[in-house]
Design a protein around this motif. Structure first.
Motif, PDB file in Angstrom:
ATOM      1  N   LYS A   1     -29.766  21.176  38.257  1.00  0.00           N
ATOM      2  CA  LYS A   1     -29.737  21.538  39.685  1.00  0.00           C
ATOM      3  C   LYS A   1     -28.577  22.480  40.011  1.00  0.00           C
ATOM      4  O   LYS A   1     -27.936  22.361  41.054  1.00  0.00           O
ATOM      5  CB  LYS A   1     -29.646  20.278  40.561  1.00  0.00           C
TER       6      LYS A   1
ATOM      7  N   GLU B   1     -34.167  27.277  38.326  1.00  0.00           N
ATOM      8  CA  GLU B   1     -34.260  26.576  39.608  1.00  0.00           C
ATOM      9  C   GLU B   1     -34.863  25.184  39.431  1.00  0.00           C
ATOM     10  O   GLU B   1     -34.500  24.243  40.134  1.00  0.00           O
ATOM     11  CB  GLU B   1     -35.105  27.396  40.583  1.00  0.00           C
ATOM     12  N   GLN B   2     -35.767  25.053  38.470  1.00  0.00           N
ATOM     13  CA  GLN B   2     -36.429  23.765  38.238  1.00  0.00           C
ATOM     14  C   GLN B   2     -35.684  22.884  37.238  1.00  0.00           C
ATOM     15  O   GLN B   2     -36.093  21.752  36.984  1.00  0.00           O
ATOM     16  CB  GLN B   2     -37.854  24.014  37.725  1.00  0.00           C
TER      17      GLN B   2
ATOM     18  N   ARG C   1     -30.259  26.582  43.715  1.00  0.00           N
ATOM     19  CA  ARG C   1     -31.378  26.267  44.607  1.00  0.00           C
ATOM     20  C   ARG C   1     -31.558  27.432  45.564  1.00  0.00           C
ATOM     21  O   ARG C   1     -30.582  28.044  45.998  1.00  0.00           O
ATOM     22  CB  ARG C   1     -31.104  24.993  45.415  1.00  0.00           C
ATOM     23  N   GLN C   2     -32.790  27.686  45.896  1.00  0.00           N
ATOM     24  CA  GLN C   2     -33.080  28.796  46.801  1.00  0.00           C
ATOM     25  C   GLN C   2     -32.675  28.423  48.223  1.00  0.00           C
ATOM     26  O   GLN C   2     -32.940  27.324  48.699  1.00  0.00           O
ATOM     27  CB  GLN C   2     -34.566  29.147  46.757  1.00  0.00           C
ATOM     28  N   SER C   3     -32.012  29.367  48.889  1.00  0.00           N
ATOM     29  CA  SER C   3     -31.552  29.096  50.256  1.00  0.00           C
ATOM     30  C   SER C   3     -32.158  30.054  51.273  1.00  0.00           C
ATOM     31  O   SER C   3     -31.921  29.925  52.462  1.00  0.00           O
ATOM     32  CB  SER C   3     -30.025  29.194  50.327  1.00  0.00           C
TER      33      SER C   3
END
Length: 506
Positions: free
Chosen positions: A297, A292-293, A300-302
């Motif tokens: 990219k 995630e980092q 990504r958390q949603s």
């Protein structure tokens, strides 16, 4: 479309179809959509030859046709991107072999060679080849299941067909028919196989199948992403990304820029069921955080419900891949200092020449030289801004910046030029050593024939001695050169594919 691209397209057509088809294809590439008489007029070919060339190109789906204003006349358009795909045929076949086995490999090979088949005819052809080349007997049922599995995975797609009786028909197909399995009659195929019935009696006559290149490109795209994460992190990270992409297909269109949210619980459950990546299961949350980092990219958390959901951002991923590719090209073409300047300009977006010298920590003279070299090669762009309305010498300043779209297109041009040079070099090697290569092929053919007849080893060795030691040495050198050129061609094609993926998502 560019000159370099056109040269590659022409060379591919020349190698695979000969000079007449190449001439027609090159004209269509240069002039776009044109009717038959225009092609005849400008190529100075007999009308019969032009028609024959167009038939071949249409058969291999390299040319499409549409009605003119006068509906009795057709306009022809070259599908140049499909011509370039011919260089990837070996990749497609290899991919199918790894996933589905030898039978499916032969199915795909036959389809790529002939462009289209009915399912029944394809079964007959593959049975014949398996018996002849592999000395292997396979049932009609087994091959039918193989074809159905390829259809289920959407590697095969039905060809559009005409529903109207017009001089220039429009080819259409319903979405539900594209991957719908055909009717295959075992008894009728067996009768045709034993020459007791004509091929026309098969029930699926007129239902033609061809290769779905788009499906292969999805696999190639996914493999590219997975391999990138394996190289950057490890096998476990690559497996996580592979499963994430796999789950993406369930709820999202394959070529969407951003996927619908994928519950992370699903990925964890899949890892647990597979039981092949225990390290990934043990440190699952850590891998999620690291990915995630990551600068690419990709995810990504949603949402946080049920352990969290993640979205896949393919556009951003390929943008990052394109930047990394371009940076590597700058590094190899120039040096580390030039790459440092390029990265600095990229990070700052707009930067003055004096700032480059200071921030890159490179001597002023060298920084200026490298900056303008990058500008000359189109890796950097320049913009002049006025400080005021007056026209004095110090009333404007220069800013360097990068334009990724332009750089990618320019890099693609370099790739096409390289590809053309590689193919030309291969043809040159074949031409220069044509006599020895032909002799080797004749000797190999004789040996194969004698071996099939059960000839003794002494006889075979006598035939092999027809090639002298100096000739054998030359053949070994040719083999080494050709392998190197083939490897480079594959690597260039991978770069082209990556850059094309970037452009697709823009």
């Amino acid at each position: 479309m560019s000159i370099q691209y056109g040269r590659v397209v022409s060379l591919i057509l020349l190698e695979r179809f000969g000079p007449v088809v190449e001439k027609v294809g090159t004209y269509l590439f240069q002039y776009g959509t044109v009717p038959l008489l225009y092609i005849k007029k400008h190529t100075d070919l007999p009308i019969s030859k032009v028609k024959e060339a167009l038939c071949i190109l249409i058969k291999y789906r390299l040319v499409t046709f549409t009605p003119n204003r006068n509906e009795n006349v057709a306009n022809y358009t070259l599908q140049h991107e499909r011509v370039l795909l011919m260089l990837r045929y070996a990749k497609y076949i290899n991919l199918i072999k790894k996933k589905f086995g030898t039978e499916c490999e032969l199915i795909m090979e036959e389809l790529l060679q002939r462009s289209y088949w009915t399912a029944s005819e394809l079964i007959l052809k593959v049975i014949e080849r398996l018996k002849k080349d592999h000395n292997k007997n396979v049932t009609i049922l087994a091959l039918r299941e193989k074809i159905f599995s390829l259809l289920a995975a959407q590697y095969l797609i039905r060809l559009p067909y005409s529903m109207e009786d017009k001089p220039v028909p429009s080819l259409v197909i319903k979405e539900t028919e594209q991957f719908s399995p055909p009717t295959i009659d075992f008894k009728q195929i067996a009768l045709v196989q034993s020459n007791k019935a004509p091929v026309d009696s098969l029930p699926d006559q007129g239902v033609y199948w061809t290769v779905n290149f788009d499906r292969f490109h999805q696999d190639m795209r996914d493999k590219l992403i997975v391999n990138a994460f394996i190289k950057k992190f490890d096998e476990n990270a690559g497996e996580f990304v592979r499963l994430l992409l796999q789950q993406m297909y369930i709820r999202t269109q394959p070529w969407a820029e951003v996927s619908n949210p994928v519950p992370i619980v699903e990925i964890r459950d899949l890892v647990r069921k597979q039981a092949t990546h225990q390290h990934l299961l043990a440190f699952f949350d850590q891998y999620v955080n690291v990915l995630e980092q990551d600068s690419s990219k990709l995810i990504r958390q949603s949402g946080e419900a049920g352990g969290g959901s993640f979205q896949i951002f393919l556009k951003e991923t390929f943008t990052q891949f394109a930047w990394e590719t371009v940076e590597q090209i700058v590094l190899e073409k120039f040096d580390t200092k030039a790459a440092r300047i390029f990265r600095l300009v990229k990070s700052k977006q707009y930067i003055e020449p004096d700032q480059i010298q200071q921030l890159a920590m490179i001597p002023a003279k060298e920084a200026k030289r490298l900056s303008y070299q990058l500008l000359e090669e189109n890796f950097l762009q320049v913009q002049d801004l006025k400080k005021s309305t007056s026209n004095g010498p110090n009333k404007s300043f220069t800013l360097f910046y990068t334009n990724l779209d332009q750089i990618v297109r320019m890099t693609l041009e370099l790739c096409y030029k390289t590809l053309f040079n590689i193919m030309t070099r291969k043809n040159h090697e074949r031409l220069v050593h044509k006599r020895i290569i032909d002799k080797k092929q004749r000797v190999d053919t004789i040996i194969m024939g004698m071996r099939a007849q059960g000839a003794a080893d002494e006889q075979l060795s006598d035939i092999e001695e027809m090639i002298t030691p100096p000739e054998r040495e030359i053949l070994q050198k040719i083999d080494v050169i050709m392998k190197k050129l083939n490897t480079v061609e594959l690597e260039v094609d991978e770069t082209i594919f990556l850059l094309q993926m970037y452009l697709i998502y823009q």
